[in-house]
Design a protein around this motif. Structure first.
Motif, mmCIF file in Angstrom:
data_model
loop_
_atom_site.group_PDB
_atom_site.id
_atom_site.type_symbol
_atom_site.label_atom_id
_atom_site.label_comp_id
_atom_site.label_asym_id
_atom_site.label_seq_id
_atom_site.Cartn_x
_atom_site.Cartn_y
_atom_site.Cartn_z
ATOM 1 N N ARG A 411 0.836 -1.205 0.000
ATOM 2 C CA ARG A 411 0.000 0.000 0.000
ATOM 3 C C ARG A 411 0.871 1.254 0.000
ATOM 4 N NH1 ARG A 411 -4.636 0.553 4.449
ATOM 5 N NH2 ARG A 411 -5.411 -1.169 3.149
ATOM 6 N N GLN A 412 1.937 1.251 0.800
ATOM 7 C CA GLN A 412 2.835 2.404 0.850
ATOM 8 C C GLN A 412 3.563 2.575 -0.486
ATOM 9 O OE1 GLN A 412 5.965 2.121 3.792
ATOM 10 N NE2 GLN A 412 6.149 4.338 3.966
ATOM 11 N N LEU A 413 3.948 1.462 -1.099
ATOM 12 C CA LEU A 413 4.631 1.517 -2.388
ATOM 13 C C LEU A 413 3.750 2.191 -3.428
ATOM 14 C CD1 LEU A 413 6.675 -1.306 -4.074
ATOM 15 C CD2 LEU A 413 4.904 -0.139 -5.361
ATOM 16 N N TRP A 414 2.486 1.759 -3.517
ATOM 17 C CA TRP A 414 1.602 2.337 -4.513
ATOM 18 C C TRP A 414 1.233 3.778 -4.175
ATOM 19 C CZ3 TRP A 414 0.430 0.849 -9.287
ATOM 20 C CH2 TRP A 414 0.844 -0.435 -9.658
ATOM 21 N N ARG A 415 1.259 4.113 -2.905
ATOM 22 C CA ARG A 415 1.037 5.508 -2.542
ATOM 23 C C ARG A 415 2.215 6.367 -3.012
ATOM 24 N NH1 ARG A 415 -0.884 4.678 2.487
ATOM 25 N NH2 ARG A 415 1.183 4.829 3.447
ATOM 26 N N ASP A 416 3.414 5.786 -2.988
ATOM 27 C CA ASP A 416 4.602 6.510 -3.445
ATOM 28 C C ASP A 416 4.565 6.787 -4.945
ATOM 29 O OD1 ASP A 416 5.773 6.719 -0.960
ATOM 30 O OD2 ASP A 416 7.059 4.962 -1.190
ATOM 31 N N ILE A 417 4.043 5.826 -5.730
ATOM 32 C CA ILE A 417 4.117 5.968 -7.185
ATOM 33 C C ILE A 417 2.830 6.497 -7.820
ATOM 34 C CG2 ILE A 417 5.778 4.075 -7.286
ATOM 35 C CD1 ILE A 417 3.543 2.356 -8.519
ATOM 36 N N LEU A 418 1.742 6.564 -7.045
ATOM 37 C CA LEU A 418 0.446 6.958 -7.616
ATOM 38 C C LEU A 418 0.468 8.322 -8.304
ATOM 39 C CD1 LEU A 418 -2.471 6.136 -8.058
ATOM 40 C CD2 LEU A 418 -3.045 7.174 -5.831
ATOM 41 N N PRO A 419 1.120 9.356 -7.742
ATOM 42 C CA PRO A 419 1.135 10.650 -8.446
ATOM 43 C C PRO A 419 1.715 10.550 -9.854
ATOM 44 C CG PRO A 419 1.847 10.936 -6.179
ATOM 45 C CD PRO A 419 1.757 9.458 -6.411
ATOM 46 N N ALA A 420 2.832 9.814 -10.001
ATOM 47 C CA ALA A 420 3.447 9.665 -11.321
ATOM 48 C C ALA A 420 2.551 8.856 -12.257
ATOM 49 C CB ALA A 420 4.817 9.002 -11.196
ATOM 50 N N VAL A 421 1.853 7.863 -11.718
ATOM 51 C CA VAL A 421 0.938 7.053 -12.527
ATOM 52 C C VAL A 421 -0.179 7.914 -13.108
ATOM 53 C CG1 VAL A 421 -0.752 5.181 -12.464
ATOM 54 C CG2 VAL A 421 1.433 4.908 -11.283
ATOM 55 N N LEU A 422 -0.793 8.731 -12.272
ATOM 56 C CA LEU A 422 -1.916 9.555 -12.716
ATOM 57 C C LEU A 422 -1.476 10.613 -13.729
ATOM 58 C CD1 LEU A 422 -3.770 10.035 -9.305
ATOM 59 C CD2 LEU A 422 -4.345 8.462 -11.168
ATOM 60 N N VAL A 423 -0.373 11.278 -13.446
ATOM 61 C CA VAL A 423 0.105 12.318 -14.363
ATOM 62 C C VAL A 423 0.519 11.706 -15.700
ATOM 63 C CG1 VAL A 423 1.903 14.063 -14.729
ATOM 64 C CG2 VAL A 423 0.802 13.867 -12.499
ATOM 65 N N SER A 424 1.152 10.533 -15.662
ATOM 66 C CA SER A 424 1.556 9.857 -16.904
ATOM 67 C C SER A 424 0.338 9.444 -17.723
ATOM 68 C CB SER A 424 2.409 8.630 -16.583
ATOM 69 O OG SER A 424 3.604 8.990 -15.942
ATOM 70 N N ALA A 425 -0.719 8.981 -17.045
ATOM 71 C CA ALA A 425 -1.940 8.579 -17.748
ATOM 72 C C ALA A 425 -2.589 9.766 -18.448
ATOM 73 C CB ALA A 425 -2.922 7.941 -16.768
ATOM 74 N N VAL A 426 -2.646 10.905 -17.774
ATOM 75 C CA VAL A 426 -3.226 12.107 -18.393
ATOM 76 C C VAL A 426 -2.386 12.539 -19.585
ATOM 77 C CG1 VAL A 426 -3.736 14.551 -18.036
ATOM 78 C CG2 VAL A 426 -4.310 12.880 -16.254
ATOM 79 N N MET A 427 -1.064 12.550 -19.410
ATOM 80 C CA MET A 427 -0.185 12.934 -20.513
ATOM 81 C C MET A 427 -0.338 12.003 -21.709
ATOM 82 S SD MET A 427 2.867 11.996 -22.120
ATOM 83 C CE MET A 427 3.870 11.114 -20.944
ATOM 84 N N GLY A 428 -0.393 10.677 -21.441
ATOM 85 C CA GLY A 428 -0.559 9.711 -22.523
ATOM 86 C C GLY A 428 -1.854 9.915 -23.283
ATOM 87 N N ALA A 429 -2.930 10.222 -22.566
ATOM 88 C CA ALA A 429 -4.222 10.459 -23.217
ATOM 89 C C ALA A 429 -4.175 11.698 -24.111
ATOM 90 C CB ALA A 429 -5.314 10.613 -22.155
ATOM 91 N N VAL A 430 -3.515 12.746 -23.640
ATOM 92 C CA VAL A 430 -3.392 13.971 -24.439
ATOM 93 C C VAL A 430 -2.589 13.707 -25.706
ATOM 94 C CG1 VAL A 430 -2.410 16.293 -24.477
ATOM 95 C CG2 VAL A 430 -3.644 15.501 -22.447
ATOM 96 N N VAL A 431 -1.482 12.982 -25.569
ATOM 97 C CA VAL A 431 -0.634 12.681 -26.733
ATOM 98 C C VAL A 431 -1.391 11.809 -27.727
ATOM 99 C CG1 VAL A 431 1.459 11.485 -27.499
ATOM 100 C CG2 VAL A 431 1.524 12.948 -25.475
ATOM 101 N N TYR A 432 -2.133 10.832 -27.241
ATOM 102 C CA TYR A 432 -2.886 9.949 -28.139
ATOM 103 C C TYR A 432 -3.950 10.736 -28.909
ATOM 104 C CZ TYR A 432 -5.656 6.053 -29.884
ATOM 105 O OH TYR A 432 -6.318 5.181 -30.707
ATOM 106 N N CYS A 433 -4.665 11.598 -28.219
ATOM 107 C CA CYS A 433 -5.716 12.384 -28.885
ATOM 108 C C CYS A 433 -5.126 13.351 -29.907
ATOM 109 C CB CYS A 433 -6.523 13.150 -27.846
ATOM 110 S SG CYS A 433 -7.532 12.083 -26.780
#
Length: 486
Positions: A411-433
Protein backbone atom coordinates in the motif's frame (compact mmCIF):
# COMPACT_ATOMS: atom_id res chain seq x y z
CA UNK A 1 29.53 4.01 6.02
CA UNK A 2 31.74 2.05 3.63
CA UNK A 3 33.55 3.50 0.66
CA UNK A 4 30.67 2.32 -1.51
CA UNK A 5 28.04 4.25 0.39
CA UNK A 6 28.57 7.98 -0.18
CA UNK A 7 25.95 10.12 -1.86
CA UNK A 8 28.39 11.51 -4.44
CA UNK A 9 29.49 8.00 -5.45
CA UNK A 10 25.89 6.87 -5.88
CA UNK A 11 25.01 9.95 -7.97
CA UNK A 12 28.20 9.74 -10.05
CA UNK A 13 27.73 6.00 -10.47
CA UNK A 14 24.17 6.48 -11.70
CA UNK A 15 25.32 9.28 -14.01
CA UNK A 16 28.00 7.20 -15.71
CA UNK A 17 25.83 4.08 -15.80
CA UNK A 18 23.00 5.98 -17.45
CA UNK A 19 25.52 7.56 -19.82
CA UNK A 20 26.89 4.11 -20.63
CA UNK A 21 23.49 2.57 -21.28
CA UNK A 22 22.09 5.66 -22.97
CA UNK A 23 25.15 6.14 -25.15
CA UNK A 24 25.64 2.53 -26.20
CA UNK A 25 21.95 1.80 -26.59
CA UNK A 26 21.48 5.08 -28.44
CA UNK A 27 24.14 3.94 -30.89
CA UNK A 28 22.58 0.48 -31.08
CA UNK A 29 19.18 2.05 -31.61
CA UNK A 30 20.39 4.02 -34.62
CA UNK A 31 22.18 0.93 -35.93
CA UNK A 32 19.03 -1.18 -35.48
CA UNK A 33 16.99 1.31 -37.51
CA UNK A 34 19.50 1.12 -40.35
CA UNK A 35 19.55 -2.67 -40.15
CA UNK A 36 15.74 -2.84 -40.07
CA UNK A 37 15.63 -1.02 -43.39
CA UNK A 38 18.20 -3.40 -44.90
CA UNK A 39 16.97 -6.71 -43.46
CA UNK A 40 13.62 -8.53 -43.30
CA UNK A 41 11.45 -9.48 -40.35
CA UNK A 42 12.21 -13.17 -41.03
CA UNK A 43 15.96 -12.56 -40.67
CA UNK A 44 15.37 -10.75 -37.38
CA UNK A 45 13.17 -13.63 -36.28
CA UNK A 46 15.92 -16.20 -36.90
CA UNK A 47 18.61 -14.28 -35.00
CA UNK A 48 16.28 -13.55 -32.08
CA UNK A 49 15.41 -17.23 -31.74
CA UNK A 50 19.10 -18.19 -31.62
CA UNK A 51 19.86 -15.37 -29.18
CA UNK A 52 17.35 -16.88 -26.77
CA UNK A 53 19.48 -20.01 -26.44
CA UNK A 54 22.69 -17.99 -26.15
CA UNK A 55 21.15 -15.74 -23.49
CA UNK A 56 20.09 -18.72 -21.40
CA UNK A 57 23.58 -20.21 -21.77
CA UNK A 58 25.15 -16.92 -20.66
CA UNK A 59 23.14 -17.03 -17.42
CA UNK A 60 24.59 -20.46 -16.63
CA UNK A 61 28.13 -19.36 -17.51
CA UNK A 62 27.99 -16.32 -15.25
CA UNK A 63 26.34 -18.50 -12.56
CA UNK A 64 25.61 -15.84 -9.92
CA UNK A 65 29.24 -15.25 -8.99
CA UNK A 66 29.24 -11.69 -10.33
CA UNK A 67 26.51 -10.63 -7.91
CA UNK A 68 28.20 -12.61 -5.12
CA UNK A 69 31.42 -10.64 -5.72
CA UNK A 70 29.54 -7.34 -5.45
CA UNK A 71 27.54 -8.38 -2.39
CA UNK A 72 30.56 -9.75 -0.50
CA UNK A 73 31.72 -7.41 2.24
CA UNK A 74 35.43 -7.88 1.42
CA UNK A 75 36.72 -9.12 -1.95
CA UNK A 76 40.33 -9.27 -3.18
CA UNK A 77 42.27 -10.41 -6.24
CA UNK A 78 42.02 -14.09 -5.33
CA UNK A 79 38.23 -13.85 -5.31
CA UNK A 80 38.14 -12.24 -8.75
CA UNK A 81 40.67 -14.65 -10.28
CA UNK A 82 38.87 -17.67 -8.85
CA UNK A 83 35.57 -16.57 -10.38
CA UNK A 84 37.39 -15.82 -13.65
CA UNK A 85 38.57 -19.44 -13.99
CA UNK A 86 35.22 -20.90 -12.91
CA UNK A 87 33.39 -18.78 -15.50
CA UNK A 88 35.76 -19.79 -18.32
CA UNK A 89 35.39 -23.48 -17.45
CA UNK A 90 31.60 -23.13 -17.44
CA UNK A 91 31.75 -21.35 -20.81
CA UNK A 92 33.71 -24.22 -22.35
CA UNK A 93 31.25 -26.84 -21.11
CA UNK A 94 28.13 -24.91 -22.16
CA UNK A 95 29.61 -24.07 -25.56
CA UNK A 96 30.22 -27.77 -26.15
CA UNK A 97 26.59 -28.53 -25.27
CA UNK A 98 25.26 -25.85 -27.65
CA UNK A 99 27.61 -27.01 -30.42
CA UNK A 100 26.25 -30.56 -30.18
CA UNK A 101 22.62 -29.43 -29.84
CA UNK A 102 22.73 -26.96 -32.75
CA UNK A 103 21.39 -29.47 -35.35
CA UNK A 104 18.47 -30.36 -33.06
CA UNK A 105 17.58 -26.68 -32.59
CA UNK A 106 17.67 -26.19 -36.37
CA UNK A 107 15.49 -29.26 -36.90
CA UNK A 108 12.95 -28.12 -34.27
CA UNK A 109 12.44 -24.78 -36.05
CA UNK A 110 12.82 -26.38 -39.50
CA UNK A 111 15.63 -24.02 -40.49
CA UNK A 112 18.94 -25.75 -41.42
CA UNK A 113 20.79 -22.42 -41.39
CA UNK A 114 20.40 -22.25 -37.61
CA UNK A 115 23.03 -24.97 -37.04
CA UNK A 116 25.92 -22.75 -38.15
CA UNK A 117 24.40 -19.64 -36.56
CA UNK A 118 24.10 -21.30 -33.14
CA UNK A 119 27.68 -22.61 -33.27
CA UNK A 120 29.21 -19.28 -34.27
CA UNK A 121 27.06 -17.02 -32.10
CA UNK A 122 27.74 -19.18 -29.02
CA UNK A 123 31.38 -18.04 -29.13
CA UNK A 124 30.23 -14.94 -27.21
CA UNK A 125 30.03 -17.11 -24.07
CA UNK A 126 33.81 -16.86 -23.60
CA UNK A 127 34.16 -13.05 -23.62
CA UNK A 128 30.87 -12.89 -21.70
CA UNK A 129 32.40 -15.00 -18.90
CA UNK A 130 35.27 -12.52 -18.55
CA UNK A 131 33.08 -9.40 -18.88
CA UNK A 132 30.94 -10.53 -15.93
CA UNK A 133 34.01 -10.42 -13.66
CA UNK A 134 35.08 -7.05 -15.06
CA UNK A 135 31.58 -5.71 -14.43
CA UNK A 136 31.67 -6.96 -10.85
CA UNK A 137 34.93 -5.08 -10.27
CA UNK A 138 33.44 -1.92 -11.76
CA UNK A 139 30.31 -2.22 -9.60
CA UNK A 140 32.27 -2.71 -6.38
CA UNK A 141 34.52 0.27 -7.04
CA UNK A 142 31.70 2.30 -8.67
CA UNK A 143 34.13 3.34 -11.41
CA UNK A 144 31.58 3.32 -14.21
CA UNK A 145 33.38 5.79 -16.46
CA UNK A 146 35.65 3.11 -17.95
CA UNK A 147 32.66 0.83 -18.53
CA UNK A 148 30.87 3.69 -20.31
CA UNK A 149 33.79 4.20 -22.70
CA UNK A 150 34.14 0.47 -23.35
CA UNK A 151 30.46 -0.13 -24.03
CA UNK A 152 30.15 2.79 -26.41
CA UNK A 153 33.27 1.71 -28.32
CA UNK A 154 31.86 -1.82 -28.64
CA UNK A 155 28.45 -0.58 -29.79
CA UNK A 156 29.90 1.79 -32.39
CA UNK A 157 32.43 -0.62 -33.91
CA UNK A 158 30.14 -3.68 -33.97
CA UNK A 159 27.25 -1.62 -35.32
CA UNK A 160 29.34 -0.22 -38.16
CA UNK A 161 30.44 -3.73 -39.14
CA UNK A 162 26.86 -5.03 -38.94
CA UNK A 163 25.50 -2.29 -41.22
CA UNK A 164 28.36 -2.79 -43.68
CA UNK A 165 27.69 -6.54 -43.83
CA UNK A 166 23.94 -5.99 -44.28
CA UNK A 167 24.61 -3.47 -47.06
CA UNK A 168 26.88 -6.02 -48.74
CA UNK A 169 24.08 -8.59 -48.74
CA UNK A 170 25.15 -10.93 -45.92
CA UNK A 171 21.59 -11.05 -44.55
CA UNK A 172 21.23 -12.66 -41.14
CA UNK A 173 25.02 -13.05 -40.87
CA UNK A 174 25.28 -9.28 -40.50
CA UNK A 175 23.45 -9.63 -37.17
CA UNK A 176 25.69 -12.55 -36.15
CA UNK A 177 28.83 -10.57 -36.90
CA UNK A 178 27.52 -7.57 -34.98
CA UNK A 179 26.82 -9.65 -31.86
CA UNK A 180 30.17 -11.48 -31.81
CA UNK A 181 32.22 -8.34 -32.44
CA UNK A 182 30.35 -6.44 -29.71
CA UNK A 183 31.41 -8.91 -27.02
CA UNK A 184 35.01 -9.13 -28.24
CA UNK A 185 35.50 -5.37 -28.42
CA UNK A 186 33.81 -4.79 -25.05
CA UNK A 187 36.08 -7.33 -23.35
CA UNK A 188 39.19 -5.90 -25.03
CA UNK A 189 38.51 -2.25 -24.20
CA UNK A 190 37.56 -3.16 -20.60
CA UNK A 191 41.04 -4.65 -20.19
CA UNK A 192 42.37 -1.20 -21.08
CA UNK A 193 39.97 0.93 -19.01
CA UNK A 194 39.55 -1.31 -15.93
CA UNK A 195 42.66 -1.94 -13.77
CA UNK A 196 41.75 -5.49 -12.73
CA UNK A 197 43.78 -8.33 -14.28
CA UNK A 198 43.36 -12.08 -13.70
CA UNK A 199 46.16 -13.74 -11.76
CA UNK A 200 47.32 -17.36 -11.48
CA UNK A 201 45.35 -17.81 -8.27
CA UNK A 202 42.45 -20.10 -7.43
CA UNK A 203 40.88 -20.48 -4.00
CA UNK A 204 38.32 -23.32 -3.87
CA UNK A 205 37.14 -22.33 -0.40
CA UNK A 206 36.27 -18.82 -1.60
CA UNK A 207 34.46 -20.20 -4.64
CA UNK A 208 32.48 -22.45 -2.34
CA UNK A 209 31.62 -19.52 -0.05
CA UNK A 210 30.40 -17.36 -2.93
CA UNK A 211 28.58 -20.29 -4.51
CA UNK A 212 26.50 -20.73 -1.33
CA UNK A 213 25.13 -17.26 -2.02
CA UNK A 214 25.31 -17.31 -5.81
CA UNK A 215 23.66 -20.65 -6.62
CA UNK A 216 20.29 -19.32 -5.53
CA UNK A 217 20.74 -16.29 -7.76
CA UNK A 218 21.81 -18.60 -10.59
CA UNK A 219 18.64 -20.63 -10.21
CA UNK A 220 16.52 -17.49 -9.93
CA UNK A 221 18.17 -15.89 -12.96
CA UNK A 222 17.89 -19.11 -14.94
CA UNK A 223 14.21 -19.48 -14.12
CA UNK A 224 13.59 -15.83 -14.97
CA UNK A 225 15.55 -15.98 -18.24
CA UNK A 226 13.93 -19.24 -19.30
CA UNK A 227 10.48 -17.86 -18.67
CA UNK A 228 11.18 -14.43 -20.19
CA UNK A 229 12.40 -16.06 -23.39
CA UNK A 230 9.77 -18.80 -23.35
CA UNK A 231 7.33 -16.47 -25.05
CA UNK A 232 9.80 -15.86 -27.85
CA UNK A 233 10.35 -19.60 -28.29
CA UNK A 234 6.59 -20.18 -28.40
CA UNK A 235 5.98 -17.31 -30.83
CA UNK A 236 8.72 -18.64 -33.11
CA UNK A 237 7.28 -22.17 -33.10
CA UNK A 238 3.49 -21.72 -32.93
CA UNK A 239 3.30 -18.73 -35.27
CA UNK A 240 6.23 -18.08 -37.63
CA UNK A 241 9.58 -16.33 -37.93
CA UNK A 242 7.95 -13.22 -39.42
CA UNK A 243 5.73 -12.84 -36.33
CA UNK A 244 8.78 -13.41 -34.13
CA UNK A 245 10.65 -10.66 -35.97
CA UNK A 246 7.74 -8.20 -35.76
CA UNK A 247 7.20 -8.96 -32.05
CA UNK A 248 10.89 -8.53 -31.17
CA UNK A 249 11.07 -5.30 -33.16
CA UNK A 250 8.02 -3.86 -31.37
CA UNK A 251 9.42 -4.87 -27.98
CA UNK A 252 12.74 -3.22 -28.79
CA UNK A 253 11.60 0.37 -28.26
CA UNK A 254 10.30 0.19 -24.66
CA UNK A 255 12.96 -2.37 -23.76
CA UNK A 256 15.69 0.02 -24.89
CA UNK A 257 14.43 2.81 -22.62
CA UNK A 258 13.70 0.69 -19.57
CA UNK A 259 16.86 -1.39 -19.79
CA UNK A 260 18.91 1.79 -19.77
CA UNK A 261 17.53 3.00 -16.46
CA UNK A 262 16.86 -0.46 -15.03
CA UNK A 263 20.41 -1.76 -15.45
CA UNK A 264 21.76 1.51 -14.06
CA UNK A 265 19.63 1.01 -10.95
CA UNK A 266 20.71 -2.61 -10.71
CA UNK A 267 24.43 -1.90 -11.08
CA UNK A 268 24.56 1.04 -8.70
CA UNK A 269 21.88 0.17 -6.14
CA UNK A 270 23.25 -3.27 -5.21
CA UNK A 271 26.64 -2.03 -3.93
CA UNK A 272 25.00 1.03 -2.36
CA UNK A 273 22.33 -1.06 -0.61
CA UNK A 274 24.88 -3.73 0.36
CA UNK A 275 26.97 -1.09 2.10
CA UNK A 276 23.90 -0.35 4.26
CA UNK A 277 22.79 -3.94 4.85
CA UNK A 278 23.30 -3.65 8.63
CA UNK A 279 21.02 -0.58 8.71
CA UNK A 280 17.57 -1.63 7.37
CA UNK A 281 16.13 1.85 7.82
CA UNK A 282 18.77 3.24 5.44
CA UNK A 283 18.10 0.45 2.94
CA UNK A 284 14.38 1.33 3.07
CA UNK A 285 15.05 5.04 2.54
CA UNK A 286 17.28 4.38 -0.47
CA UNK A 287 14.83 1.81 -1.87
CA UNK A 288 11.90 4.21 -1.72
CA UNK A 289 13.93 6.92 -3.40
CA UNK A 290 14.97 4.54 -6.18
CA UNK A 291 11.39 3.42 -6.81
CA UNK A 292 9.83 6.88 -6.79
CA UNK A 293 12.52 8.35 -9.03
CA UNK A 294 12.61 5.50 -11.55
CA UNK A 295 8.82 5.38 -11.86
CA UNK A 296 8.66 9.17 -12.29
CA UNK A 297 11.12 8.88 -15.19
CA UNK A 298 9.95 5.66 -16.85
CA UNK A 299 6.14 5.87 -16.75
CA UNK A 300 5.79 9.02 -18.88
CA UNK A 301 8.18 7.58 -21.47
CA UNK A 302 6.17 4.37 -21.69
CA UNK A 303 2.85 6.26 -21.84
CA UNK A 304 4.12 8.62 -24.52
CA UNK A 305 5.72 5.81 -26.52
CA UNK A 306 2.49 3.81 -26.56
CA UNK A 307 0.44 6.87 -27.52
CA UNK A 308 2.75 7.85 -30.41
CA UNK A 309 3.49 4.28 -31.59
CA UNK A 310 2.00 4.67 -35.09
CA UNK A 311 4.06 7.70 -36.01
CA UNK A 312 7.19 6.33 -34.35
CA UNK A 313 7.19 3.09 -36.34
CA UNK A 314 6.29 4.87 -39.57
CA UNK A 315 9.11 7.41 -39.23
CA UNK A 316 11.88 5.16 -37.91
CA UNK A 317 11.22 1.77 -39.49
CA UNK A 318 8.95 2.40 -42.45
CA UNK A 319 5.62 1.10 -43.66
CA UNK A 320 6.73 -2.55 -43.81
CA UNK A 321 7.06 -2.70 -40.00
CA UNK A 322 3.64 -1.25 -39.08
CA UNK A 323 2.47 -4.67 -37.88
CA UNK A 324 4.74 -4.26 -34.82
CA UNK A 325 2.67 -1.32 -33.44
CA UNK A 326 0.33 -3.37 -31.17
CA UNK A 327 3.31 -5.35 -29.83
CA UNK A 328 5.07 -2.07 -29.07
CA UNK A 329 2.08 -0.70 -27.17
CA UNK A 330 1.59 -3.88 -25.14
CA UNK A 331 5.30 -4.02 -24.32
CA UNK A 332 5.13 -0.46 -22.97
CA UNK A 333 2.61 -1.65 -20.37
CA UNK A 334 4.76 -4.67 -19.49
CA UNK A 335 8.01 -2.71 -19.09
CA UNK A 336 6.52 0.25 -17.22
CA UNK A 337 6.91 -1.45 -13.82
CA UNK A 338 10.26 -3.14 -14.51
CA UNK A 339 12.59 -0.60 -12.77
CA UNK A 340 10.37 -0.77 -9.68
CA UNK A 341 10.68 -4.56 -9.65
CA UNK A 342 14.46 -4.36 -10.02
CA UNK A 343 14.76 -2.01 -7.04
CA UNK A 344 12.67 -4.33 -4.83
CA UNK A 345 14.70 -7.39 -5.83
CA UNK A 346 18.05 -5.63 -5.38
CA UNK A 347 17.04 -4.78 -1.82
CA UNK A 348 16.58 -8.51 -1.19
CA UNK A 349 20.02 -9.29 -2.62
CA UNK A 350 21.65 -6.52 -0.59
CA UNK A 351 20.14 -7.96 2.59
CA UNK A 352 21.63 -11.35 1.68
CA UNK A 353 18.23 -12.98 1.09
CA UNK A 354 18.98 -14.81 -2.14
CA UNK A 355 16.80 -17.65 -0.79
CA UNK A 356 13.75 -15.37 -0.84
CA UNK A 357 14.80 -14.13 -4.29
CA UNK A 358 14.74 -17.71 -5.60
CA UNK A 359 11.36 -18.47 -4.04
CA UNK A 360 9.90 -15.35 -5.63
CA UNK A 361 11.12 -16.39 -9.06
CA UNK A 362 9.57 -19.84 -8.68
CA UNK A 363 6.20 -18.41 -7.61
CA UNK A 364 6.19 -15.84 -10.44
CA UNK A 365 7.07 -18.42 -13.04
CA UNK A 366 4.35 -20.82 -11.89
CA UNK A 367 1.86 -17.98 -12.31
CA UNK A 368 3.38 -17.12 -15.67
CA UNK A 369 3.29 -20.68 -17.00
CA UNK A 370 -0.39 -20.97 -16.10
CA UNK A 371 -1.12 -17.74 -18.01
CA UNK A 372 0.97 -18.96 -20.96
CA UNK A 373 -0.86 -22.28 -21.17
CA UNK A 374 -4.25 -20.57 -21.01
CA UNK A 375 -3.38 -18.11 -23.79
CA UNK A 376 -1.43 -20.31 -26.24
CA UNK A 377 -4.43 -20.84 -28.51
CA UNK A 378 -5.11 -17.12 -28.80
CA UNK A 379 -3.87 -14.91 -31.59
CA UNK A 380 -0.31 -13.58 -31.34
CA UNK A 381 -1.31 -10.10 -30.12
CA UNK A 382 -3.67 -11.49 -27.44
CA UNK A 383 -0.99 -13.97 -26.42
CA UNK A 384 1.47 -11.13 -25.72
CA UNK A 385 -1.24 -9.07 -23.99
CA UNK A 386 -1.76 -11.89 -21.47
CA UNK A 387 2.01 -11.86 -20.87
CA UNK A 388 1.86 -8.14 -20.02
CA UNK A 389 -0.96 -8.82 -17.56
CA UNK A 390 1.18 -11.47 -15.87
CA UNK A 391 4.13 -9.05 -15.63
CA UNK A 392 1.90 -6.52 -13.87
CA UNK A 393 0.71 -9.15 -11.40
CA UNK A 394 4.33 -10.03 -10.60
CA UNK A 395 4.88 -6.46 -9.35
CA UNK A 396 2.87 -7.32 -6.24
CA UNK A 397 4.79 -10.58 -5.77
CA UNK A 398 8.17 -8.81 -5.99
CA UNK A 399 7.14 -6.24 -3.40
CA UNK A 400 5.69 -8.71 -0.90
CA UNK A 401 8.88 -9.78 1.02
CA UNK A 402 9.96 -6.20 1.73
CA UNK A 403 6.87 -5.75 3.88
CA UNK A 404 8.49 -8.04 6.44
CA UNK A 405 12.18 -7.33 5.81
CA UNK A 406 11.98 -3.53 5.64
CA UNK A 407 8.44 -2.62 6.69
CA UNK A 408 7.65 -1.35 3.19
CA UNK A 409 4.04 -2.31 2.52
CA UNK A 410 2.52 -2.69 -0.93
CA UNK A 411 0.00 0.00 0.00
CA UNK A 412 2.84 2.40 0.85
CA UNK A 413 4.63 1.52 -2.39
CA UNK A 414 1.60 2.34 -4.51
CA UNK A 415 1.04 5.51 -2.54
CA UNK A 416 4.60 6.51 -3.45
CA UNK A 417 4.12 5.97 -7.18
CA UNK A 418 0.45 6.96 -7.62
CA UNK A 419 1.14 10.65 -8.45
CA UNK A 420 3.45 9.67 -11.32
CA UNK A 421 0.94 7.05 -12.53
CA UNK A 422 -1.92 9.55 -12.72
CA UNK A 423 0.10 12.32 -14.36
CA UNK A 424 1.56 9.86 -16.90
CA UNK A 425 -1.94 8.58 -17.75
CA UNK A 426 -3.23 12.11 -18.39
CA UNK A 427 -0.18 12.93 -20.51
CA UNK A 428 -0.56 9.71 -22.52
CA UNK A 429 -4.22 10.46 -23.22
CA UNK A 430 -3.39 13.97 -24.44
CA UNK A 431 -0.63 12.68 -26.73
CA UNK A 432 -2.89 9.95 -28.14
CA UNK A 433 -5.72 12.38 -28.89
CA UNK A 434 -3.28 14.75 -30.61
CA UNK A 435 -2.75 12.18 -33.38
CA UNK A 436 -6.16 13.19 -34.77
CA UNK A 437 -5.03 16.81 -35.09
CA UNK A 438 -1.38 16.46 -36.11
CA UNK A 439 -0.18 15.20 -39.50
CA UNK A 440 1.21 11.67 -39.81
CA UNK A 441 4.95 11.19 -40.13
CA UNK A 442 7.92 13.15 -38.85
CA UNK A 443 6.11 16.42 -38.09
CA UNK A 444 3.36 14.61 -36.21
CA UNK A 445 5.86 12.60 -34.16
CA UNK A 446 7.84 15.73 -33.27
CA UNK A 447 4.66 17.49 -32.21
CA UNK A 448 3.57 14.56 -30.05
CA UNK A 449 6.97 14.38 -28.32
CA UNK A 450 7.05 18.11 -27.52
CA UNK A 451 3.43 18.07 -26.36
CA UNK A 452 4.03 15.06 -24.10
CA UNK A 453 7.13 16.59 -22.47
CA UNK A 454 5.38 19.93 -21.94
CA UNK A 455 2.23 18.39 -20.45
CA UNK A 456 4.14 16.08 -18.09
CA UNK A 457 6.52 18.76 -16.81
CA UNK A 458 3.71 21.29 -16.40
CA UNK A 459 1.49 18.89 -14.44
CA UNK A 460 4.44 17.75 -12.30
CA UNK A 461 5.30 21.36 -11.49
CA UNK A 462 1.75 22.60 -10.89
CA UNK A 463 0.93 19.57 -8.68
CA UNK A 464 4.31 19.83 -6.92
CA UNK A 465 5.22 16.18 -7.33
CA UNK A 466 7.91 15.25 -4.82
CA UNK A 467 10.02 13.36 -7.36
CA UNK A 468 9.99 16.35 -9.72
CA UNK A 469 11.28 18.64 -6.95
CA UNK A 470 13.91 16.08 -5.92
CA UNK A 471 15.28 15.66 -9.44
CA UNK A 472 15.19 19.40 -10.09
CA UNK A 473 17.22 20.09 -6.96
CA UNK A 474 19.56 17.20 -7.70
CA UNK A 475 20.35 18.46 -11.19
CA UNK A 476 20.78 21.99 -9.90
CA UNK A 477 23.14 20.80 -7.15
CA UNK A 478 25.09 18.72 -9.64
CA UNK A 479 25.53 21.66 -11.97
CA UNK A 480 26.48 23.91 -9.07
CA UNK A 481 28.98 21.42 -7.69
CA UNK A 482 27.30 21.36 -4.30
CA UNK A 483 26.76 17.61 -3.80
CA UNK A 484 28.43 16.98 -0.47
CA UNK A 485 29.84 13.72 0.88
CA UNK A 486 27.58 12.03 3.41
Amino acid sequence: MSERGTKSQIINGLFWKVMENGGSQGIQFVISILLARLLSAEEYGVINLVLIFVTIANVIVQNGFGTALVQKQEADGRDYSSVFFVNLAAAAVIYGVLYLCAPMIAAFYENPQMTAIVRILSVVLFPGAIISVQNAYVSRTMEFKGLCISTMAAALSSGAVGVAMAWAGFGVWALVGQQVLYYLVLMGVLFITVPWRPAAAFAPERVESMFRFGWKLLCASLVDTLFTNLYGLVVGKIYDENTMGVYSRGEQFPKLIVTNLGTAIQAVMLPALSARQTHPEQVLSLLRRAIKTSVFLVLPMMAGLAAAADNLVLVLLGEKWMDCVPYLQISCLAYAVWPMDIANLQALNAMGRSDVFLKLEIVKKVVGVVILLLSMKCGAVTFIAWKAAGDFLCTFINAWPNQKLLGYSIRQLWRDILPAVLVSAVMGAVVYCSRFLLPAGFLGLGGQVMLGVAVYLFLSWILRLESFSYLWNLVWDKLSGRISEQ
